[in-house]
Design a protein around this motif. Structure first.
Motif, mmCIF file in Angstrom:
data_model
loop_
_atom_site.group_PDB
_atom_site.id
_atom_site.type_symbol
_atom_site.label_atom_id
_atom_site.label_comp_id
_atom_site.label_asym_id
_atom_site.label_seq_id
_atom_site.Cartn_x
_atom_site.Cartn_y
_atom_site.Cartn_z
ATOM 1 N N ILE A 147 47.028 32.012 39.204
ATOM 2 C CA ILE A 147 47.921 33.532 39.377
ATOM 3 C C ILE A 147 47.966 34.077 38.006
ATOM 4 O O ILE A 147 47.654 35.033 37.784
ATOM 5 N N ALA A 148 48.248 32.941 37.046
ATOM 6 C CA ALA A 148 48.659 33.589 35.446
ATOM 7 C C ALA A 148 47.442 34.065 35.051
ATOM 8 O O ALA A 148 47.448 35.140 34.163
ATOM 9 N N ARG A 149 46.388 33.154 35.265
ATOM 10 C CA ARG A 149 44.974 33.649 34.342
ATOM 11 C C ARG A 149 44.510 34.926 35.337
ATOM 12 O O ARG A 149 44.061 35.760 34.557
ATOM 13 N N TRP A 150 44.734 34.999 36.425
ATOM 14 C CA TRP A 150 44.176 36.460 37.229
ATOM 15 C C TRP A 150 45.026 37.523 36.541
ATOM 16 O O TRP A 150 44.318 38.826 36.525
ATOM 17 N N SER A 151 46.379 37.454 36.376
ATOM 18 C CA SER A 151 47.076 38.407 35.866
ATOM 19 C C SER A 151 46.996 38.560 34.311
ATOM 20 O O SER A 151 47.544 39.576 34.165
ATOM 21 N N GLY A 152 46.574 37.787 33.719
ATOM 22 C CA GLY A 152 46.105 38.051 32.334
ATOM 23 C C GLY A 152 47.340 37.660 31.591
ATOM 24 O O GLY A 152 47.856 37.822 30.416
#
Length: 153
Positions: A147-152
């Protein structure tokens, strides 16, 4: 009762150029190509899957849109802002990326491993967003790291 999705429409600015891209580069087949007088009804589909077609429609002021609305739609298509996203499945995302790159397809995301598989992103010549996904079988676990990777973040 609805049973399946048969045709999904996307806007293109030139149907001949769309044919070159979707048939010539992506390998789809023509389903219908009919001059209806007020519009050209042009559909394509994956080989062996004629029940799921893409309508390649030009926003040109036909009965569905006024000339002013058609001009606004053409502007949105050019900006990639129509909200249209086409997602294809693939057996080998990295091979697809190599083959389409060699044909001059512009990728906006190289193949990336995701919890659900491997996917990549590219655009058609008009700005429509297209994704290709090599899915994994079974349930998918999404982590906080995903989720952190997807949200940048």
């Amino acid at each position: 009762m609805l049973t399946n999705i048969n045709i999904t429409g996307i806007y293109v600015l030139d149907q001949d150029e769309a044919l070159d891209f979707y048939v010539g580069k992506l390998g789809l087949e023509v389903g219908s190509d009919v001059d209806m007088g007020f519009m050209r009804w042009l559909t394509v589909h994956l080989p062996g899957d004629p029940d799921h077609q893409l309508l390649l429609e030009v926003p040109d002021g036909s009965p569905a849109h006024s000339a002013e609305t058609a001009a606004q739609l053409r502007d949105l298509v050019t900006k990639g802002a129509t909200g249209a996203v086409v997602i294809f499945n693939t057996d080998d995302c990295e091979k697809l990326y190599e083959e389409l790159s060699a044909k001059g397809v512009e990728f906006t995301q190289e193949p990336v491993r995701q919890p659900y598989g491997i996917d990549c992103a590219f655009r058609d010549p008009f700005g429509n967003h297209i994704r290709a996904t090599q899915r994994v079988a079974g349930p998918v676990d999404v982590t906080d790291e995903d989720i952190a990777r997807w949200s940048g973040k």
